[in-house]
Design an enzyme around this catalytic site. Structure first.
Site, short mmCIF file in Angstrom:
data_model
loop_
_atom_site.label_atom_id
_atom_site.label_comp_id
_atom_site.label_asym_id
_atom_site.label_seq_id
_atom_site.Cartn_x
_atom_site.Cartn_y
_atom_site.Cartn_z
N SER A 150 0.68 -5.51 -2.83
CA SER A 150 1.18 -4.68 -1.74
C SER A 150 0.17 -3.56 -1.41
O SER A 150 -0.97 -3.84 -1.07
CB SER A 150 2.56 -4.12 -2.11
N ASP A 170 8.32 -12.23 3.85
CA ASP A 170 8.08 -10.84 3.43
C ASP A 170 8.61 -9.88 4.49
O ASP A 170 8.20 -9.93 5.64
CB ASP A 170 6.57 -10.63 3.24
N HIS A 190 8.84 -10.21 -0.51
CA HIS A 190 7.82 -9.26 -0.97
C HIS A 190 7.81 -9.23 -2.51
O HIS A 190 8.16 -8.22 -3.14
CB HIS A 190 8.11 -7.87 -0.41
#
Length: 282
Positions: free
Chosen positions: A160, A215, A247
């Site tokens: 991320s 996501d 995610h």
């Protein structure tokens, strides 16, 4: 199965101010002054620096590092021996971000590599704090070089915003030196709108980008556009999307990232330290 992954994998890496324990029972790493370290299990010949996502900690990725280090239980393309089909020779360095106020979370303080102002409009987000993060990564890289590990045996990666920071470090800071690779999971290209001017010359370091098609934090469209932009600027990108993945990470992505890492920093026989990857990435 190739990986001993339990059910908490599906929730492990969602942004959270409270790290969630997972893969319980595996031996943890040890804490240094700057990061949690999972030491090499054989002669140390490679280093992997991996940055966690928003609200997480380096400790949160210890067990994934241990899984990567051990390698998959079954993989016909990697069926040589326990050394050649693992990353036992690799040391994993897992830093924890400083605690800072995060705008998208109402100013709540949590570990963050930089501030995020919006999930929807990332192209012009100033990402306050990212330069501090670049200095942190550079110190970690230099420590590995001083320990005798050359840049072409060092991988920088993350999940991320940790992945975005790794991409920023390698490709937006005008680095001409070749590293072993960059591993970006559920990440993106920071400062996308300015990328053409910021990426002045192609960096020879290869990049893996893996992203879930579902996501909700970083859209797959933005990830794909990021990969395309980097390719247009001369970066060698391996880009993979995973159906049904949000995610977080999946068993297949762990397998694919292991193969990327294994080719980037393969086991090297004593006396053959100049050898390149073994052609395992197909």
């Amino acid at each position: 199965t190739m990986w001993a992954v339990n059910a908490s994998l599906s929730r492990r890496t969602l942004p959270s101010a409270t790290p969630v324990a997972w893969f319980g029972g595996l031996r943890r790493g040890y804490a240094s002054s700057a990061a949690v370290v999972v030491p090499a299990q054989s002669k140390h010949t490679a280093s992997i620096i991996f940055l966690h996502g928003l609200g997480d900690t380096g400790e949160g990725w210890v067990d994934v590092a241990k899984l990567w280090q051990a390698g998959p239980a079954q993989d016909q393309k990697l069926d040589f021996d326990s050394k050649k089909s693992s990353l036992r020779h690799a040391k994993f360095v897992l830093p924890t971000a400083p605690t800072r106020s995060v705008t998208i979370n109402g100013g709540e303080k949590m570990p963050a590599w930089y501030d995020l102002q919006s999930l929807d409009s990332r192209e012009d987000d100033p990402l306050n704090g990212i330069e501090e993060t670049q200095a942190t990564i550079d110190k970690l890289v230099q420590a590995e070089i001083e320990a005798g590990i050359k840049p072409d045996r060092i991988v920088v990666g993350g999940f991320s915003q940790g992945a975005a920071a790794a991409i920023h470090y390698m490709y937006l800071k005008h680095r001409d030196q070749k590293f072993a690779g960059v591993l970006a999971m559920s990440g993106y290209l920071p400062f996308y709108a300015k990328a053409d001017s910021l990426i002045a010359s192609p960096n020879p370091t290869r990049l893996f980008m893996g992203h879930g098609k579902d996501d909700q934090m970083v859209s797959v469209e933005y990830a794909a556009a990021s990969a395309k932009k980097l390719q247009e600027r001369g970066v060698q990108v391996v880009y993979k999307e995973y159906a049904g993945l949000g995610h977080h990470v999946s068993e297949q992505e762990l397998h694919d990232t292991f193969r990327f890492l294994h080719e980037s920093v393969p086991y090297v026989l004593e006396g053959l330290k100049g050898m390149k990857g073994m052609g395992l990435w197909g």
